[in-house]
Design a protein around this motif. Sequence first.
Motif, PDB file in Angstrom:
ATOM      1  N   GLN A   1       6.080 -20.887  14.046  1.00  0.00           N
ATOM      2  CA  GLN A   1       4.832 -20.398  14.518  1.00  0.00           C
ATOM      3  C   GLN A   1       4.308 -20.933  15.901  1.00  0.00           C
ATOM      4  OE1 GLN A   1       3.659 -17.419  13.661  1.00  0.00           O
ATOM      5  NE2 GLN A   1       1.931 -17.391  14.798  1.00  0.00           N
TER       6      GLN A   1
ATOM      7  N   GLU B   1       5.246 -18.957  18.724  1.00  0.00           N
ATOM      8  CA  GLU B   1       4.544 -17.393  18.348  1.00  0.00           C
ATOM      9  C   GLU B   1       5.726 -16.668  17.810  1.00  0.00           C
ATOM     10  OE1 GLU B   1       3.333 -16.369  22.453  1.00  0.00           O
ATOM     11  OE2 GLU B   1       1.361 -16.704  22.084  1.00  0.00           O
TER      12      GLU B   1
ATOM     13  N   TYR C   1       4.890 -12.789  16.427  1.00  0.00           N
ATOM     14  CA  TYR C   1       4.922 -11.916  17.510  1.00  0.00           C
ATOM     15  C   TYR C   1       6.158 -11.557  18.150  1.00  0.00           C
ATOM     16  CZ  TYR C   1       3.961 -10.151  22.181  1.00  0.00           C
ATOM     17  OH  TYR C   1       3.769  -9.551  23.117  1.00  0.00           O
TER      18      TYR C   1
END
Length: 156
Positions: A90, A93, A96
């Motif tokens: 995470q 990212e 995403y």
Amino acid sequence: NIFTWQPSYFSDLDETLPTVLQVFNNILHKCGLQCEGASAEPQKLEERVNVTPGNMPLQELKDIVLYLCDTCTTLWAFLDVFPLACQTFQKHEFCYRLASFYELAIPELESAIKKRHYEDNSVFADLWRRISHSRKKMIEAFHVLINQVCLQPILE
């Protein structure tokens, strides 16, 4: 697991994640797609070729689907076995980037597989099975990430 015995492996994982993300960028590039937020280098004008999954040679499409299938299965297996790695993912990212990749690449690859004419229907069946498996493993990896990064902290 080995991360318990060698905590410095977390920094190795942190340094390796840009390479994992580059795998997805490479697939997008080979498919003539571009990912938002990707750290892609500027493209030279003479390099601009309109290659899409629909018009690339069959062998290249097969290679991309096999590469994607292997990558997604390995990624999911790693996160499933070692969910503590999700925090490191995470930081880059990853949710995403994975969602952006999925949205751009999967519909294009599925469409190309469906629309292509095959001399041997077993090739179609194999490609469809592998792209479906890839999609499933991407979703499962995403679920592991969301569960570990978002839901577990709330429950604890």
